[in-house]
Design an enzyme around this catalytic site. Sequence first.
Site, mmCIF file in Angstrom:
data_model
loop_
_atom_site.group_PDB
_atom_site.id
_atom_site.type_symbol
_atom_site.label_atom_id
_atom_site.label_comp_id
_atom_site.label_asym_id
_atom_site.label_seq_id
_atom_site.Cartn_x
_atom_site.Cartn_y
_atom_site.Cartn_z
ATOM 1 N N HIS A 196 -8.004 1.210 2.086
ATOM 2 C CA HIS A 196 -7.834 0.724 3.459
ATOM 3 C C HIS A 196 -8.579 1.621 4.463
ATOM 4 C CE1 HIS A 196 -4.866 -1.709 6.149
ATOM 5 N NE2 HIS A 196 -6.036 -1.594 6.726
ATOM 6 N N GLU B 255 0.840 -1.198 0.000
ATOM 7 C CA GLU B 255 0.000 0.000 0.000
ATOM 8 C C GLU B 255 0.874 1.246 0.000
ATOM 9 O OE1 GLU B 255 -2.715 -0.347 3.269
ATOM 10 O OE2 GLU B 255 -3.768 -2.058 2.380
#
Length: 509
Positions: free
Chosen positions: A386, A355
Site C-alpha cells: 500500500h 492489511e
Amino acid sequence: MAHNQAFHRRTTLVNGPSTSPPTASPPNGGAFAPGSFSAMMAAQAQSPSAYAHAAIEASSPTAPGAIPIPGSRPRKHSAGGLTQHMPKLLTPFNTSSIRILLLEAVSQLAVDQLQKQGYQVDYHKDAWSEEQLVEKIADYHVIGIRSKTKLTEKVFKAADKLLAVGCFCIGTNQVDLVAAARRGVCVFNSPFANSRSVAELVIGETIALSRQLVDRASELRAGDWQKVSKGCYEIRGKTLGIVGYGHIGSQLSVLAESMGMTVLYYDVLPLMPLGTARQTETLEELLGASDFVTLHVPELPETKNMMSTPQFKAMKKGSYLLNNARGTVVDLPALCEAMESGHLAGAAVDVYPKEPKGNGKGEFSDSLNSWASRLRACKNIILTPHIGGSTEEAQRMIGQEVATALIRYINFGGSVGAVNFPEVDLRAITEAEGTGVIRICHVHANQPGALRALNSLLGNYNVDKQNTDSKKDVAYLMVDISGVGEKETSDIYEQVSRLPTNILTRLLA
C-alpha cells in the site's frame, strides 16, 4: 423522525462569557437529549474577561502556516511598493486551548503548520487501537490519522470535545462517517494530493511487468542467472485500459501517451479525454481491447469484486492487471486462478481487503488473508504494501492540504472539502470589522422548522452574512451578526443551544 434519536446534543461557547451551557429537556420524548460536552475552551470558561481579551491578531499571512483568505486585495505600505498582503484577522479564540492528536507518522509539515497556529499537538508514529482511542479521545478537539487507525461509532461516543477529523490520505473508509456527522464532527481528507505519485507508480509497474523485472531480480538475488527475452516486451504501441478516469486516471493517461501507448478508459460518467485517449461504453469493451488494465475507482458497494472470474476471462490472453485503488475491488483468489492458468501474464497489487496494522516480517500471511501464500507464489507479480501515495512529495502535499482544511474549520468555521458534512463557508472576519461581531457555527438536525426556529431568534439582530446547507440528516449554518455586546452574545448562545434540533454550536468572536 426515527433518526433523531441518533443525534447527541453538544454545545460549546468560544470566546463568550463564562456562562455554563444551558441544559433543557427537549420535546418528543427526549430526542436530541443534551450531552456532557465539556467546554472546549476551559481556560476561557474560567475567566469572565475572556471575551473582552479574545481579539488577538493572527499570524502574518506571509508566515508559514498562514491561511490565505479568498477575495483579499493587495495593500500599499509607506515603506515600499505594492505587495500582496491579506487583511489581518482576529483569531477566533485562544488557540493554545485546542488539543490535536496526530497518529501514524503524519507529515512533519502538517505538525509544524498546526503548531504555528498555537495549537497543542501530540504526535505519535503508530496507529492506536479502539481501546486506546476510547480511553484518550475525550482530551482532544481534533484527531489526524492515516489509513490504519479506525474511528468507530464507539470512539465517537467517547469523543466529547471532538470537532474535526483529518484523514491524511485519500480514503475515509477507516472512519464511521455517519457516526461522526451525527456527533457534529467534520471529516476532511486529501483526495487528489498523491495523484501524481500513484500515476508514476503505475507507469513503473507497467514497464516492470512487461519486462518481468521482479522475477529476474529475485532469481539473480538468489544467485540464479536467467537471461531471457521470451515474453518480455516494450510498452510502446501497447494499449493501456484505465478504469476510473479521475485525477489519477487522467494524469496516468497523459504519462502513458508520452510513452507511446494507446489509452482507453472506462468511467460511469461521460468525461472529456486528455490527448487522444478514448472512452469506451462498457467495461467489457475496455477489458477485451487492453494489454494492461489499471484500476482507479473508489470503494463502493458497486465496485466490490468488480474484477472477478468473468472479467478476467474477458481480458486478452497474456494481458496484465494492476490495482492501486482499493483492496476490495479485485477478487484476489480469482486473480490467482487467472495467473496460475496462464491467462494473465502478470499483475501488480498494492492494496488488499485486510492489511497488517504494522510493519514486520510475517505480517502478510494466510492468517490475515487466506489466499496470501497462493498470491505470493504467482509468477511475474508485483506485490507492494500500500505504497501508491507514499512519496515525500505526496505526504507533504497531503499534510499541507488537510492541515489547512482543519485550521479553516477550527478558526473560521468553513467546512468546504468535508466528506461527511454540508460544505458551508463565509469569508473570515477582518480586524476592521471584528468589534461587536460574532459568528455562529450551528450544526443541527436536518428537519422541518429547524431554520425557522433559529431565524426567529436572530430576527432582532443585524445579520451580516448567512450560509447554510444540509447533507442527509445533518445541516450546518454559519451566520455573522454585528453590533452585539457581551450580554447579547450570551443571550444568543443560550437560546441557540436550547434549540431541540441542536447537535453542536460554536460561537466565534
